[in-house]
Design a protein around this motif. Structure first.
Motif, PDB file in Angstrom:
ATOM      1  N   UNK A 274      47.706  32.705  46.874  1.00 38.74           N
ATOM      2  CA  UNK A 274      47.471  32.037  45.595  1.00 38.74           C
ATOM      3  C   UNK A 274      48.827  31.722  44.977  1.00 38.74           C
ATOM      4  N   UNK A 275      49.043  30.477  44.588  1.00 42.85           N
ATOM      5  CA  UNK A 275      50.285  30.161  43.887  1.00 42.85           C
ATOM      6  C   UNK A 275      50.041  29.076  42.856  1.00 42.85           C
ATOM      7  N   UNK A 276      50.711  29.209  41.740  1.00 38.30           N
ATOM      8  CA  UNK A 276      50.565  28.275  40.644  1.00 38.30           C
ATOM      9  C   UNK A 276      50.836  28.980  39.336  1.00 38.30           C
ATOM     10  N   UNK A 277      50.046  28.655  38.330  1.00 37.19           N
ATOM     11  CA  UNK A 277      50.240  29.187  36.982  1.00 37.19           C
ATOM     12  C   UNK A 277      49.275  30.339  36.735  1.00 37.19           C
ATOM     13  N   UNK A 278      49.755  31.355  36.029  1.00 30.93           N
ATOM     14  CA  UNK A 278      48.905  32.508  35.757  1.00 30.93           C
ATOM     15  C   UNK A 278      49.366  33.244  34.515  1.00 30.93           C
ATOM     16  N   UNK A 279      48.485  34.075  33.975  1.00 30.02           N
ATOM     17  CA  UNK A 279      48.816  34.957  32.860  1.00 30.02           C
ATOM     18  C   UNK A 279      49.182  36.310  33.455  1.00 30.02           C
ATOM     19  N   UNK A 280      50.417  36.746  33.241  1.00 30.88           N
ATOM     20  CA  UNK A 280      50.933  37.934  33.930  1.00 30.88           C
ATOM     21  C   UNK A 280      50.087  39.180  33.687  1.00 30.88           C
ATOM     22  N   UNK A 281      49.800  39.500  32.458  1.00 31.62           N
ATOM     23  CA  UNK A 281      49.071  40.748  32.169  1.00 31.62           C
ATOM     24  C   UNK A 281      47.644  40.702  32.687  1.00 31.62           C
ATOM     25  N   UNK A 282      46.939  39.605  32.472  1.00 35.05           N
ATOM     26  CA  UNK A 282      45.527  39.532  32.847  1.00 35.05           C
ATOM     27  C   UNK A 282      45.306  39.335  34.343  1.00 35.05           C
ATOM     28  N   UNK A 283      46.163  38.593  35.005  1.00 33.73           N
ATOM     29  CA  UNK A 283      45.951  38.348  36.434  1.00 33.73           C
ATOM     30  C   UNK A 283      46.474  39.487  37.304  1.00 33.73           C
ATOM     31  N   UNK A 284      47.378  40.275  36.784  1.00 35.23           N
ATOM     32  CA  UNK A 284      47.948  41.354  37.581  1.00 35.23           C
ATOM     33  C   UNK A 284      47.345  42.722  37.287  1.00 35.23           C
ATOM     34  N   UNK A 285      46.350  42.766  36.414  1.00 40.20           N
ATOM     35  CA  UNK A 285      45.727  44.059  36.127  1.00 40.20           C
ATOM     36  C   UNK A 285      44.918  44.546  37.329  1.00 40.20           C
ATOM     37  N   UNK A 286      44.652  45.819  37.364  1.00 42.75           N
ATOM     38  CA  UNK A 286      43.894  46.413  38.464  1.00 42.75           C
ATOM     39  C   UNK A 286      42.418  46.094  38.290  1.00 42.75           C
ATOM     40  N   UNK A 287      41.784  45.701  39.382  1.00 40.76           N
ATOM     41  CA  UNK A 287      40.360  45.416  39.381  1.00 40.76           C
ATOM     42  C   UNK A 287      39.661  46.469  40.244  1.00 40.76           C
ATOM     43  N   UNK A 288      38.867  47.358  39.651  1.00 42.16           N
ATOM     44  CA  UNK A 288      38.219  48.411  40.429  1.00 42.16           C
ATOM     45  C   UNK A 288      37.022  47.929  41.244  1.00 42.16           C
ATOM     46  N   UNK A 289      36.584  46.695  41.042  1.00 39.67           N
ATOM     47  CA  UNK A 289      35.406  46.179  41.738  1.00 39.67           C
ATOM     48  C   UNK A 289      35.814  45.273  42.892  1.00 39.67           C
ATOM     49  N   UNK A 290      34.881  44.998  43.761  1.00 39.44           N
ATOM     50  CA  UNK A 290      35.117  44.131  44.911  1.00 39.44           C
ATOM     51  C   UNK A 290      34.267  42.861  44.832  1.00 39.44           C
ATOM     52  N   UNK A 291      33.929  42.427  43.621  1.00 37.85           N
ATOM     53  CA  UNK A 291      33.034  41.284  43.473  1.00 37.85           C
ATOM     54  C   UNK A 291      33.750  39.938  43.410  1.00 37.85           C
ATOM     55  N   UNK A 292      35.057  39.940  43.207  1.00 34.82           N
ATOM     56  CA  UNK A 292      35.777  38.683  43.105  1.00 34.82           C
ATOM     57  C   UNK A 292      37.233  38.910  43.491  1.00 34.82           C
ATOM     58  N   UNK A 293      37.722  38.154  44.447  1.00 41.14           N
ATOM     59  CA  UNK A 293      39.095  38.329  44.914  1.00 41.14           C
ATOM     60  C   UNK A 293      40.115  37.619  44.037  1.00 41.14           C
ATOM     61  N   UNK A 294      39.686  36.583  43.313  1.00 43.08           N
ATOM     62  CA  UNK A 294      40.614  35.802  42.507  1.00 43.08           C
ATOM     63  C   UNK A 294      40.837  36.457  41.150  1.00 43.08           C
ATOM     64  N   UNK A 295      42.080  36.731  40.801  1.00 48.91           N
ATOM     65  CA  UNK A 295      42.378  37.365  39.512  1.00 48.91           C
ATOM     66  C   UNK A 295      41.987  36.479  38.324  1.00 48.91           C
ATOM     67  N   UNK A 296      41.870  37.091  37.161  1.00 41.25           N
ATOM     68  CA  UNK A 296      41.572  36.362  35.925  1.00 41.25           C
ATOM     69  C   UNK A 296      42.778  35.545  35.474  1.00 41.25           C
ATOM     70  N   UNK A 297      42.481  34.484  34.766  1.00 44.93           N
ATOM     71  CA  UNK A 297      43.446  33.597  34.139  1.00 44.93           C
ATOM     72  C   UNK A 297      44.488  33.066  35.111  1.00 44.93           C
ATOM     73  N   UNK A 298      43.992  32.316  36.086  1.00 40.36           N
ATOM     74  CA  UNK A 298      44.865  31.630  37.037  1.00 40.36           C
ATOM     75  C   UNK A 298      44.479  30.157  37.137  1.00 40.36           C
ATOM     76  N   UNK A 299      45.457  29.323  37.297  1.00 39.99           N
ATOM     77  CA  UNK A 299      45.301  27.899  37.589  1.00 39.99           C
ATOM     78  C   UNK A 299      46.198  27.680  38.798  1.00 39.99           C
TER      79      UNK A 299
END
Length: 156
Positions: free
Chosen positions: A17-42
């Motif tokens: 994945x490469x492009x624009x993202x929100x550092x805090x929200x996209x790099x937080x730990x996700x304890x679930x396995x329901x979605x591989x794509x982090x939050x707040x990414x373009x």
């Protein structure tokens, strides 16, 4: 954003994945396995079935669980042959009756995605540009980037 990209290694269940993202929200730990794509990414995703080449397509995820687009129908493919390719990632915010759009090209092959109004209503902030790690582990890729150029406009 634009530049050159070369894929040297890409296997099944691998994603870059490469492009624009929100550092805090996209790099937080996700304890679930329901979605591989982090939050707040373009971003641009490089992923897919390696036997057919990996797909090169835009992805947008806001704060919720929904990704745009859903799947990679019509996306260009990139092969792990170390060939250099030109790429672009453009976000057009839209105005009036014109919807916001994300456009990705790979060697001139174009994929466009309309941005849903619900995502625009989130007033997303992207404060970094670069690579983001997917939330679910998988196999690796070896990708090279060069001649990267990007512009941004400060929000209001």
């Amino acid at each position: 954003a634009s530049g050159k990209v070369a894929l040297r290694r890409g296997v099944s269940d691998s994603t870059t994945l490469f492009g624009f993202y929100h550092a805090a929200n996209s790099l937080r730990v996700n304890p679930e396995q329901n979605n591989a794509t982090p939050c707040q990414v373009l971003e641009i995703n490089i992923e897919g079935p390696s036997a057919e080449g990996l797909y090169f397509y835009p992805v947008l995820r806001g704060s919720g669980d929904t990704l745009y687009p859903r799947g990679y129908s019509g996306a260009p493919r990139i092969y792990p042959d170390a060939t250099s390719h030109s790429w672009t990632l453009d976000y057009l915010p839209g105005s009036g009756d014109t919807p916001a759009r994300i456009t990705v090209t790979l060697d001139g092959q174009r994929v466009e995605q309309e941005v849903p109004a619900a995502v625009l209503a989130e007033n997303l902030v992207f404060d970094h540009f670069g690579l983001v790690t997917p939330w679910i582990d998988g196999n690796g890729q070896t990708v090279y980037f060069d001649d990267i150029d990007y512009t941004v406009r400060q929000g209001k």
